[in-house]
Design an enzyme around this catalytic site. Structure first.
Site, PDB file in Angstrom:
ATOM      1  N   GLY A  15     -47.178  24.186 149.824  1.00  0.00           N
ATOM      2  CA  GLY A  15     -47.116  25.616 149.511  1.00  0.00           C
ATOM      3  C   GLY A  15     -45.807  26.101 148.905  1.00  0.00           C
ATOM      4  N   SER A  16     -44.999  25.182 148.338  1.00  0.00           N
ATOM      5  CA  SER A  16     -43.745  25.678 147.749  1.00  0.00           C
ATOM      6  C   SER A  16     -44.010  26.515 146.495  1.00  0.00           C
ATOM      7  CB  SER A  16     -42.786  24.524 147.454  1.00  0.00           C
ATOM      8  OG  SER A  16     -43.284  23.714 146.418  1.00  0.00           O
ATOM      9  N   ASN A  17     -45.055  26.183 145.739  1.00  0.00           N
ATOM     10  CA  ASN A  17     -45.402  27.032 144.589  1.00  0.00           C
ATOM     11  C   ASN A  17     -45.957  28.380 145.046  1.00  0.00           C
ATOM     12  OD1 ASN A  17     -45.014  25.748 141.829  1.00  0.00           O
ATOM     13  ND2 ASN A  17     -45.950  24.068 142.963  1.00  0.00           N
ATOM     14  N   LEU A  93     -63.165  22.788 141.390  1.00  0.00           N
ATOM     15  CA  LEU A  93     -64.078  23.936 141.475  1.00  0.00           C
ATOM     16  C   LEU A  93     -65.152  23.841 140.388  1.00  0.00           C
ATOM     17  CD1 LEU A  93     -61.257  26.563 141.995  1.00  0.00           C
ATOM     18  CD2 LEU A  93     -62.899  25.823 143.744  1.00  0.00           C
ATOM     19  N   HIS A 109     -49.707  21.656 137.228  1.00  0.00           N
ATOM     20  CA  HIS A 109     -49.845  20.202 137.376  1.00  0.00           C
ATOM     21  C   HIS A 109     -48.493  19.543 137.071  1.00  0.00           C
ATOM     22  CE1 HIS A 109     -51.946  16.386 137.483  1.00  0.00           C
ATOM     23  NE2 HIS A 109     -51.258  16.037 136.414  1.00  0.00           N
TER      24      HIS A 109
END
Ligand code: GRF
Length: 187
Positions: A15-17, A93, A109
């Site tokens: 979750g750093s982004n 998805l 990415h």
């Protein structure tokens, strides 16, 4: 006051982004407001950032993508969310899901796409003795890491580079590139 686009960030892990997007979105000029975080992993570290910044979050941990999409779509529609950012989200998805979002679904990415789609990018970059790598923000389609590119940042591979050092240096650039790409989309 700028009317902000209602957005959701999908995560699976660290979750750093997500954190960098939360920080950017606190500026009144930033085009999106993160109204929801969805994780497919109940232990995802990134959930702690949602909690810290009081952003509502949901965990849908079904391995069945149809069930995951159905549950997500229900709450996303309820909250009138029109834009999705994938940030270390490890599922693919469907087109049926993606088409529900007016302002689309985007992803970050850790390679210079179209090179090194998929996982283990840094290892493959080093194995191939590449001189540079980097990161890419792109629109999401049903085909893995293949949608239209929004923005890229190049990172030179150093002498004695390890997977860890390359991952860290690319990630640092990701934290700047993702907000920049969102500003660009809504300019
Ligand atoms: C990042 O390198 C991102 O590009 C990739 O997965 C990693 C997630 O890192 N898709 P984080 O969870 O945002 O720290």
């Amino acid at each position: 006051m700028v009317k902000k686009i209602k957005a959701c960030v999908f995560i699976s892990g660290n979750g750093s982004n997500l954190l960098s997007l939360i920080k950017s979105s606190r500026s009144y000029k930033f085009p999106i407001k993160i109204e929801l975080v969805i994780s497919n992993k109940k232990n995802a570290n990134g959930l702690k950032f949602a909690k810290k910044y009081s952003i509502p979050y949901k965990v849908f941990s079904s391995n069945n993508i149809k069930i995951f999409e159905r549950k997500s779509l229900f709450i996303l529609k309820k909250k009138k969310i029109t834009f999705i950012c994938l940030a270390g989200f490890m599922k693919i998805l469907s087109q049926n899901f993606i088409k529900n979002f007016k302002y689309k679904v985007i992803n970050i990415h850790p390679s210079l796409l179209p090179k090194y789609k998929g996982i283990n990018t840094h290892k493959r970059v080093l194995d191939n003795n590449e001189k540079c790598s980097g990161c890419t923000v792109h629109f999401v389609t049903q085909k893995l890491d293949s949608g239209k590119i929004i923005l890229q940042k190049k990172v030179l591979v150093k002498k004695n580079e390890t997977e860890k050092s390359l991952r860290e240096r690319v990630l640092k650039e990701e934290h700047k590139l993702y907000p920049e790409a969102i500003r660009l989309i809504f300019k």
